[in-house]
Design an enzyme around this catalytic site. Structure first.
Site, PDB file in Angstrom:
ATOM      1  N   HIS A 157      -2.332   5.471   6.396  1.00 38.90           N
ATOM      2  CA  HIS A 157      -1.102   5.714   6.326  1.00 38.90           C
ATOM      3  C   HIS A 157      -0.934   7.428   6.063  1.00 38.90           C
ATOM      4  CE1 HIS A 157       0.465   1.764   6.668  1.00 38.90           C
ATOM      5  NE2 HIS A 157      -0.208   1.501   5.574  1.00 38.90           N
ATOM      6  N   CYS A 202       0.889  -1.221  -0.064  1.00 39.48           N
ATOM      7  CA  CYS A 202      -0.002   0.104   0.168  1.00 39.48           C
ATOM      8  C   CYS A 202       0.723   1.152  -0.059  1.00 39.48           C
ATOM      9  CB  CYS A 202      -0.912   0.028   1.165  1.00 39.48           C
ATOM     10  SG  CYS A 202      -0.225  -0.526   2.705  1.00 39.48           S
TER      11      CYS A 202
HETATM   12  N1  NAD Z   1      -3.716  -5.052   5.042  1.00 42.96           N
HETATM   13  C1  NAD Z   1      -3.248  -3.929   4.503  1.00 42.96           C
HETATM   14  O1  NAD Z   1      -3.427  -2.726   4.965  1.00 42.96           O
HETATM   15  C2  NAD Z   1      -2.283  -4.456   3.363  1.00 42.96           C
HETATM   16  C3  NAD Z   1      -2.244  -3.401   2.318  1.00 42.96           C
HETATM   17  C4  NAD Z   1      -1.591  -3.865   1.083  1.00 42.96           C
HETATM   18  C5  NAD Z   1      -0.867  -5.161   1.086  1.00 42.96           C
HETATM   19  N2  NAD Z   1      -1.127  -5.814   2.034  1.00 42.96           N
HETATM   20  C6  NAD Z   1      -0.637  -7.220   1.799  1.00 42.96           C
HETATM   21  O2  NAD Z   1      -1.600  -8.200   1.417  1.00 42.96           O
HETATM   22  C7  NAD Z   1      -1.421  -9.326   1.924  1.00 42.96           C
HETATM   23  C8  NAD Z   1      -2.470  -9.720   2.665  1.00 42.96           C
HETATM   24  O3  NAD Z   1      -2.488  -8.917   3.868  1.00 42.96           O
HETATM   25  P1  NAD Z   1      -3.857  -8.741   4.775  1.00 42.96           P
HETATM   26  O4  NAD Z   1      -3.937  -7.504   5.412  1.00 42.96           O
HETATM   27  O5  NAD Z   1      -5.046  -9.138   3.717  1.00 42.96           O
HETATM   28  O6  NAD Z   1      -3.808 -10.142   5.705  1.00 42.96           O
HETATM   29  P2  NAD Z   1      -4.897 -10.487   6.845  1.00 42.96           P
HETATM   30  O7  NAD Z   1      -4.443 -11.209   7.662  1.00 42.96           O
HETATM   31  O8  NAD Z   1      -6.170  -9.480   6.840  1.00 42.96           O
HETATM   32  O9  NAD Z   1      -5.407 -11.626   5.765  1.00 42.96           O
HETATM   33  C9  NAD Z   1      -4.836 -12.911   5.257  1.00 42.96           C
HETATM   34  C10 NAD Z   1      -5.921 -13.911   5.549  1.00 42.96           C
HETATM   35  O10 NAD Z   1      -5.164 -15.026   4.885  1.00 42.96           O
HETATM   36  C11 NAD Z   1      -5.619 -16.242   5.733  1.00 42.96           C
HETATM   37  N3  NAD Z   1      -4.670 -17.354   5.489  1.00 42.96           N
HETATM   38  C12 NAD Z   1      -3.507 -17.566   5.975  1.00 42.96           C
HETATM   39  N4  NAD Z   1      -3.115 -18.906   5.836  1.00 42.96           N
HETATM   40  C13 NAD Z   1      -3.698 -19.420   4.588  1.00 42.96           C
HETATM   41  C14 NAD Z   1      -4.063 -20.344   3.549  1.00 42.96           C
HETATM   42  N5  NAD Z   1      -2.840 -21.221   3.609  1.00 42.96           N
HETATM   43  N6  NAD Z   1      -4.614 -20.669   2.902  1.00 42.96           N
HETATM   44  C15 NAD Z   1      -5.863 -19.578   2.679  1.00 42.96           C
HETATM   45  N7  NAD Z   1      -6.123 -18.384   3.592  1.00 42.96           N
HETATM   46  C16 NAD Z   1      -4.850 -18.425   4.509  1.00 42.96           C
HETATM   47  C17 NAD Z   1      -5.679 -15.845   7.071  1.00 42.96           C
HETATM   48  O11 NAD Z   1      -6.475 -16.710   7.899  1.00 42.96           O
HETATM   49  C18 NAD Z   1      -6.228 -14.274   6.901  1.00 42.96           C
HETATM   50  O12 NAD Z   1      -7.667 -14.244   7.106  1.00 42.96           O
HETATM   51  C19 NAD Z   1       0.051  -9.398   2.814  1.00 42.96           C
HETATM   52  O13 NAD Z   1       1.142  -9.527   1.824  1.00 42.96           O
HETATM   53  C20 NAD Z   1      -0.044  -7.765   2.861  1.00 42.96           C
HETATM   54  O14 NAD Z   1       1.217  -7.334   3.103  1.00 42.96           O
HETATM   55  C21 NAD Z   1      -1.765  -5.816   3.269  1.00 42.96           C
END
Ligand code: NAD
Ligand code: NAD
Ligand code: NAD
Ligand code: NAD
Lengths: 344, 344, 344, 344
Positions: A226, A144
């Site tokens: 952010h 992000c």
């Molecule tokens: N949250 C943010 O603000 C944001 C912004 C940009 C990028 N990201 C990136 O996006 C990615 C996801 O982040 P997020 O915030 O959505 O995480 P999150 O923790 O909200 O969601 C991840 C989900 O994946 C699930 N999971 C774990 N192992 C799994 C598996 N083997 N099979 C299926 N599901 C599984 C978890 O239970 C969880 O619900 C990361 O790389 C993060 O750095 C996040």
């Protein structure tokens, strides 16, 4: 547009996964073939209520989902088998656990910014390097913060040439649905122990390698965005604040907000997103404070806010099209913007 | 030291006034002749319990204090009449209300950083310009942020020459005893509407006029410290991180904290102040993260924390001595440091 | 007082351990023989700077402490061997890891409220059941919330008879030196998943078994105190608010604060503790809002605040004396109060 | 349904006004004839962008709106003249400033809960006393907390008979778009100075006069919901947790959430509202934690959350119909629920 829809599966259904799912479901050229979920929580129930096909992360998850009465169809491998593109949205640094499954399939894979750059052939930002992702097997949509910086610095660089950019990030502590992570009343070095410059500058370089970006970051007790302070030395000595504002006005996925109109904080930025009637009150655009844009000598200063939950969603949609080679950049950006309600 | 103690009175007994009162009471060369208070709240009761002479802000306050059973002796004018020096600690931009009383007296007056620079002959930071305040009728101790910046930038400038300093401030939202002011979950432009560069750079120039300082500020939901990100272009191209750390080690009223030792946030900085056993758990020193100090090319980067409630207290004590001309700079700083428990 | 000082060792040096250490060091009848620490962080360095003997949690810790230049003398077993009493202050539910070491020694052991009641012969609150702990091998000082409830409900019960007490706790999210735990902007069921009534009522019964207490708890984003709302049906139908206030005025370790005097929130309670000049700005007393005390029919209502970091410290000191049988309750409470600066 | 649409005007366009505007615009039997606004901020611009007729609060506001290029049509009096019903959503205790204008018109007026009960003929909650409002000239929709309590206690009372209800409120500090109001890190008596019982119990009695409700309230640093702890003595001694849950399942505008499904805090309640795809991510329903519902003896305990911004919106819509006498209660509730996406 090609005849057959792109079949898209999603692993993970947290902050990013849920949003990518809904965004994919809105695309006329895509079909959401399923979502893999670990636990039978309310999010899993919502998948079912929405009619999205549900899969278990593994056999244990599958059993748990079914035990909770949810109509799960199989496990990740089953989902991946039916996909042209899988969007991996696992928690940071977890995607490697599914790599063998992805690699055993034909599917192209989109990773998120929490994974190391090396996981994919290309680090991606639609405006900056869409073409580099065309036809690739693996692509990583940058984080992000990096997406926000690519939009801002890319715009400035194209218009005035960036000599050196300095950015200080006041990072949101966590997402609004997480009640466990703090801090409550502190500013936290990020990362801790200290590391200066922070990785954000280098992350921008994975997309825009010629840019010189120095970054410093700390976490603050907020959930909605952010907040970046930019200090950019530009090459064009004739730069003016007005010209910078115009460059942002012409850029896609950037919205200009004026603090004199009431945008005094990230609270009002979030409020604005709610007013726009977007899904989940999301702001896909980078928000730049119009009246903060200031030029002194050859340096440009401004504040901007990155809605961490939303900003990468249009990028994921574009990345899906890029890897399948079904549309060119401008066409994809236009379609994504229209379907998500992004104005420009 | 001269024979007679300096008679000091204090108007206002909030965050700063209470601390100046206790600091003055610890000085062997000063006598606390009284404190003027508006309301008969618990702070007024504590003045009485401590045996400090109590005065009313005006006749109405005097009556209210007495009605609450507190032994108030008179009004501000009575207090000022018995003082060599008055330390004004009224809320920002309020001191002007007492100016006629101050001007009608013989007392020298120390103002705080919330007042406009023009209110006093000199803006003051002990290490930077003690001598300029000697013998003055009015002096203004600069604000907490400016004091921190004077200590940091003054040190860097003396050692390496500051070509241009850039600082981004994540300001505490309010002091810990204030339950009314927010934000709860937002980052707020400061000031709002936006003004870039912020006034902090110009404030440093009231003390160190030759320094070029660009500043940007926003408020975050914390109470225990301001958090500064510094990006300084220096003249000495041979600067190293080690040399910067050494310069801070030699500077007075600067403490170096290492994030690898557990100082990962302002939470631990506050914790450290509690451990030091200081009055009110105050940290008079500027806290610089030792292992954040980084040099890339000719730029120096580091994080620092300013305990807003405490950092100006030793400066006020020194300012009292400066205006009375009773001690030279080094002698005063040493005595202040020793009586307040500041190590160096 | 007996001739030889009670030799006290402490395992763990976090929120509670550090405070018990300093409190023990202030007791004329105790000797602090050492503190066991895991990591060579700034807290370990402060142990050394204070001249307290330092021990490692295990061989690995010992090596790490020494590698950091800290004068560690041995491991936990070495420390315990030289103690009459060990005060265990490990994180919740961790003490069991050291049980074999404690049991292999002669030392009596004081556990904290984060351990299950079954770990010790007696659950302890000085005012409520000091005598039950006399001569015991193991005693558990109940948690901060339970200590506060024992002080409040014990007082009410002795004066008016408690028919049924209901308490709703707004728990602090975490301690002020912890920047990792949230929430940032939420109220969190405690425990989650939900469990009603919460354990707090039952915890009070480990000390005051005849009391009927129903409790409900949730966590809120604060660091300085737990906040309790009490609704107590009493047996004495002639109860009045004035009589309740008088009962609290006579109770030890209870301070009455008046919101009309400025105590509008826990922020001012914390501020008051800072003003009292206590070590670490700690408030050992239970704070009851005097003017919140209200009686309607046979029910008593009031608000109170529990400074979680501090309230159990005097209890630990008394527990040490109880297990060694060196003083009776009133004598110990008086001595503890005097040495810690508790007024009554 | 009558032939002519009810002409509705709205004064004030903050948290409540904006939501009432959109809700009215969705009603097939209503016409939004205009909104009165004070300042030409981004909210005013959004009124114009949405095509809602815009009016100035007074001549000065009208001029300011027009100076900002906004198409304002007149002042409040002009707006009111064209209305069958005016919904006043001014800040608490401000409506009296417009009373002369309202009284000079034919329009019926709906006030909000921040006004004193005496301002209107009836205090209103659709489920509790719709009929009492039919044909009235003035009605006051009770506050968010009172609306939540009427829904919960009304349901329990109808099913089991309420002997005495006790409620402890952890109030949100402020709305999410307000970056000025705190606290940052404190729990604040509400009101302060203390007043026990708080007004909330008496407010319920303005709608359900026979109910005995004792309430206590404090503010906590959150923005997304009020959090209530309920302790209710019921008349029906055969009450069970299951029966209570069933009563809530049958009640309109109440949603049951299970903490074992992930609803561990108000953070997930807010998240759920976002998932539901509602306008502004609003949750119009009272959220009761299903698995918190517990019965001990003759007392019922549970936790519930009140989305302060949203819960009164359907009530305002119903109130408009009630005063115009155009529909009966059940018909209005059904239509409101359907148009706002409320499931039951
Ligand atoms: N949250 C943010 O603000 C944001 C912004 C940009 C990028 N990201 C990136 O996006 C990615 C996801 O982040 P997020 O915030 O959505 O995480 P999150 O923790 O909200 O969601 C991840 C989900 O994946 C699930 N999971 C774990 N192992 C799994 C598996 N083997 N099979 C299926 N599901 C599984 C978890 O239970 C969880 O619900 C990361 O790389 C993060 O750095 C996040
Ligand atoms: N709080 C900080 O962190 C901080 C740090 C550095 C400098 N300052 C500066 O110090 C000054 C004082 O700030 P503060 O934070 O102590 O404010 P404060 O609000 O905590 O205290 C000011 C006190 O002055 C009292 N007062 C008002 N009018 C008075 C009168 N006529 N006579 C006597 N007392 C009167 C108020 O009742 C209040 O108690 C300001 O200029 C501020 O900018 C504050
Ligand atoms: N923090 C509070 O507000 C509070 C209040 C009352 C009671 N308590 C109870 O007091 C106990 C301690 O809590 P705390 O808040 O001080 O925890 P803490 O986490 O602040 O400190 C515990 C310390 O023990 C150390 N430790 C862990 N294993 C160790 C070992 N084997 N040997 C030596 N040290 C070891 C940890 O490194 C840590 O520094 C818990 O039972 C808790 O429930 C805490
Ligand atoms: N915010 C909540 O959570 C909430 C919930 C339930 C009920 N209420 C009640 O609803 C009412 C409105 O509260 P709110 O939170 O929407 O307030 P708000 O401050 O968000 O909005 C009120 C608006 O009215 C405007 N205004 C002031 N004077 C005006 C005038 N003369 N003409 C036109 N507009 C004027 C203000 O500029 C402001 O924008 C209050 O009675 C409040 O107690 C609020």
């Amino acid at each position: 547009m090609n005849m057959r829809k792109i079949r898209v599966g999603i692993t993970g259904y947290g902050t990013i996964g849920r949003r990518v799912a809904d965004a994919v479901a809105r695309q006329p050229d895509m079909e959401l073939v399923g979502i893999a979920k670990v636990r039978p929580d309310y999010k899993a129930r919502l998948i079912a209520e929405r009619g999205y096909p549900l899969y278990g992360a593994d056999e244990e998850s599958l059993a748990a989902l079914r035990a909770a009465g949810l109509p799960a169809r199989g496990v990740v491998a089953d989902l991946v088998a039916g996909c042209d593109v899988v969007v991996d949205t696992l928690p940071p640094k977890q995607a490697s656990r599914l790599l063998p499954i992805y690699q055993a399939s034909e599917a192209r894979v989109i990773f998120q910014g929490g994974e190391p750059a090396g996981i994919a052939e290309v680090s991606f930002n639609a405006q900056s390097n869409y073409e580099a992702a065309v036809g690739r097997r693996t692509v990583r949509v940058v984080s992000c913060n990096t997406t926000g910086l690519c939009r801002a610095l890319g715009t400035i660089d194209r218009a005035f040439g960036v000599e050196k950019a300095r950015v200080v990030l006041a990072r949101k502590a966590t997402d609004p649905d997480d009640p466990d992570t703090g801090p409550v009343d502190a500013v936290v070095l990020d990362p801790a122990p200290a590391q200066l410059p922070s990785h954000h500058g280098r992350s921008v370089a994975t997309v825009l390698p010629h840019l010189k970006v120095i970054s410093m970051a700390a976490k603050v007790p907020t959930t909605h965005a952010h907040f970046h302070s930019l200090l950019i030395t530009v090459k064009d000595r004739n730069v003016t604040a007005g010209a910078v504002v115009r460059a942002f006005e012409e850029a896609t996925r950037v919205v200009l907000l004026d603090s004199r109109e009431g945008f005094r904080s990230t609270a009002q930025v979030f409020d604005y997103a709610r007013e726009l009637g977007r899904s989940r009150s999301d702001l896909y655009e980078l928000a730049v404070w119009r009246d903060s844009v200031t030029v002194v000598d050859d340096e440009v200063y401004f504040f901007m806010a990155v809605h961490q939950e939303a900003i990468v969603i249009p990028e994921n949609v574009d990345a899906i099209r890029a890897v399948t080679g079904t549309m060119d950049r401008d066409e994809s950006i236009r379609l994504t913007n229209r379907t998500l309600g992004i104005l420009k």
